[in-house]
Design an enzyme around this catalytic site. Structure first.
Site, mmCIF file in Angstrom:
data_model
loop_
_atom_site.group_PDB
_atom_site.id
_atom_site.type_symbol
_atom_site.label_atom_id
_atom_site.label_comp_id
_atom_site.label_asym_id
_atom_site.label_seq_id
_atom_site.Cartn_x
_atom_site.Cartn_y
_atom_site.Cartn_z
ATOM 1 N N GLY A 131 -12.495 -10.921 -11.339
ATOM 2 C CA GLY A 131 -12.986 -9.696 -10.244
ATOM 3 C C GLY A 131 -14.488 -10.186 -11.022
ATOM 4 O O GLY A 131 -14.146 -11.513 -12.161
ATOM 5 N N ASN A 132 -15.531 -9.152 -11.411
ATOM 6 C CA ASN A 132 -16.431 -9.928 -11.903
ATOM 7 C C ASN A 132 -17.408 -8.446 -11.737
ATOM 8 O O ASN A 132 -17.103 -6.654 -10.798
ATOM 9 C CB ASN A 132 -17.478 -10.857 -11.331
ATOM 10 C CG ASN A 132 -17.870 -10.666 -10.076
ATOM 11 O OD1 ASN A 132 -18.849 -9.256 -9.449
ATOM 12 N ND2 ASN A 132 -17.670 -11.607 -8.841
ATOM 13 N N HIS A 133 -18.382 -8.000 -12.672
ATOM 14 C CA HIS A 133 -19.909 -6.943 -12.622
ATOM 15 C C HIS A 133 -20.210 -6.535 -11.646
ATOM 16 O O HIS A 133 -21.161 -5.919 -11.650
ATOM 17 C CB HIS A 133 -19.991 -7.022 -14.472
ATOM 18 C CG HIS A 133 -19.012 -6.820 -15.208
ATOM 19 N ND1 HIS A 133 -17.745 -5.797 -15.423
ATOM 20 C CD2 HIS A 133 -18.753 -7.899 -16.701
ATOM 21 C CE1 HIS A 133 -16.885 -6.279 -16.891
ATOM 22 N NE2 HIS A 133 -18.054 -7.679 -16.869
ATOM 23 N N SER A 134 -20.449 -6.255 -10.960
ATOM 24 C CA SER A 134 -21.096 -6.245 -9.915
ATOM 25 C C SER A 134 -21.072 -5.219 -9.910
ATOM 26 O O SER A 134 -20.143 -4.749 -8.901
ATOM 27 C CB SER A 134 -21.130 -7.320 -8.378
ATOM 28 O OG SER A 134 -22.217 -6.849 -7.453
ATOM 29 N N ALA A 156 -22.199 -10.859 -5.587
ATOM 30 C CA ALA A 156 -21.154 -12.107 -5.890
ATOM 31 C C ALA A 156 -19.659 -12.805 -6.160
ATOM 32 O O ALA A 156 -19.159 -11.355 -6.427
ATOM 33 C CB ALA A 156 -21.246 -11.052 -7.607
#
Ligand code: CTP
Length: 400
Positions: A209-212, A276
């Protein structure tokens, strides 16, 4: 006109005219608006919170902290949720506090946190109304962009006759309705917004995943809806509440986001892809939780579909497509390249080099590049303000 999906926050200050707000709340509810009432302590002497909570079908907030429920009445959230804030009746005291930025009760904190337009309907005795200090405060409030609903002439509670009576509930209702209607340049338009991260499953319990946070996309969806558009928000996993009146489609992976966006894109007049999206996803997803065995472990990834580029490839004339670029270096060149490659009308560039910009912050600093390669730089602002700037550009683009 129906006020369905419109959320009106009404702040009542301590004037005998407070009783008129009961009728106003009924009119707004009849027009299908949702209503949140806030009162000053003094206002509760003139009309009971129970009357207004019953009519508005919502709890009435007086203090920052609700003794009974133990809940914190978050002024920022109350202000943010409003399509319009109305202060009525506004006493000379409340007018002065608004004009000077004094924050000694919940109503004032909500006023200072306003993101929407603010309408103020004063009520006071005629001599107070014509006092130069009150006149000055009205001028100050107008200079902040607040809209004044002028008081009427007639018999006043003091027995005097003159100007100072709170405008009648029907007049205030009409003012609100006209104002909301005039501010709907995107009425009849459909919009599609993607927001948040995507989660690409590795096994049943792990993902890439990512930090969006999704905050930017949610603010854009909310703003487009406030401007009258019918909004579909395709959202990756976030902790955010859905903006009122927006149709939210929850997705997890890039593939699901692609499917959901493709579904709505043909119909959309405006599309803003702020999600994102993962660029790569595991080739294989393990059925069972992967156990740790070997010292080294690698996952083979394959490219995901570039949603924005696929939409750009089938975009019809008249459709507006906006993308985002998050860059760490060579920002302008990379963003221009994406603008062309993905066939966008404009691209919103976030640079990781700007403090306060990008993921998780409540603020953002953007640069916008259009097809003519004009570059517009904006200051560091709250994500709600940034959403307004982006929507202004969309409206300008639509009228080209
Ligand atoms: N985007 C998309 N689908 C993807 C990847 C990105 O729709 N699979 C969209 C994003 O929503 C954003 C824009 O493309 O609006 C730019 O995303 P970004 O990750 O900055 O660019 P990429 O095209 O992925 O290029 P790179 O990772 O090489 O910078």
């Amino acid at each position: 006109m129906s006020l369905r999906d419109k959320h009106i926050v009404i702040g009542i200050s301590g004037s005998i005219a407070a009783y008129k707000i009961a009728t106003l709340v009924r009119l707004l509810r009849k027009a299908e608006a949702s209503v949140q009432v806030i009162m000053t302590q003094e206002a509760t002497q003139f009309i009971t919170p129970l009357t207004l909570s019953t009519l508005s079908n919502n709890p009435v907030y007086v203090d920052y902290y609700d003794q009974k429920s133990g809940e914190w009445n978050n002024h920022v959230h109350i202000a943010e949720s409003a399509d319009l804030i109305l202060i009525a009746p506004a006493t000379a005291n409340t007018l002065a506090k608004c004009a000077q930025g004094i924050c000694d009760n919940l109503l004032q904190a909500v006023y200072l946190s306003a993101k929407s337009d603010v309408c103020i309907a004063p009520a006071m005795d005629l001599d107070m109304w014509i006092h130069p200090s009150v006149k000055n405060n009205i001028q100050l409030l107008k200079s902040y962009g607040d809209l004044i609903i002028p008081p009427g002439k007639g018999e006043l509670a003091s027995g005097l006759v003159g100007e100072g009576r709170l405008a009648e509930p029907e007049e205030i209702f009409q003012f609100i309705e006209d104002h909301l209607q005039a501010n709907q340049p995107l009425k009849g338009k459909k919009a599609l917004v993607s927001a948040g991260p995507t989660y690409e499953a590795i096994d049943p319990v792990r993902f890439i995943g990512n930090h969006s946070s999704g905050k930017m996309g949610y603010a854009i969806a909310n703003q487009l809806r406030k401007l009258g558009a019918e909004v579909t928000l395709v959202s990756g996993p976030t902790a955010l509440e859905s903006p009122e009146g927006v149709q939210r489609v929850n997705v997890q992976s890039a593939a699901e986001m692609y499917a959901a966006c493709s579904n709505s894109f043909q119909e959309a007049d405006i599309t803003v892809m702020s999600a994102a999206v993962a660029d790569y996803t595991p080739i294989e997803v393990a059925d069972q939780k992967i156990k740790k065995k070997a010292e080294d472990f690698s996952i083979s990834l394959k490219k995901t579909t570039d949603i924005l580029a696929s939409l750009g490839a089938i975009k019809k004339s008249g459709q507006i497509l906006v993308g985002f670029a998050l860059e760490t270096n060579n920002e302008l060149e990379n963003a221009k390249d994406k603008l062309k490659r993905k066939n966008l009308d404009f691209i919103v560039l976030n640079s990781m080099q700007d403090k306060g910009a990008g993921f998780a912050h409540d603020t953002n600093k953007i640069t916008v590049i259009n097809r003519q390669e004009e570059i517009l730089s904006f200051d560091l602002k709250s994500k709600e303000e940034v959403a307004k700037d982006i929507c202004d550009l969309i409206i300008a683009q639509l009228s080209k």
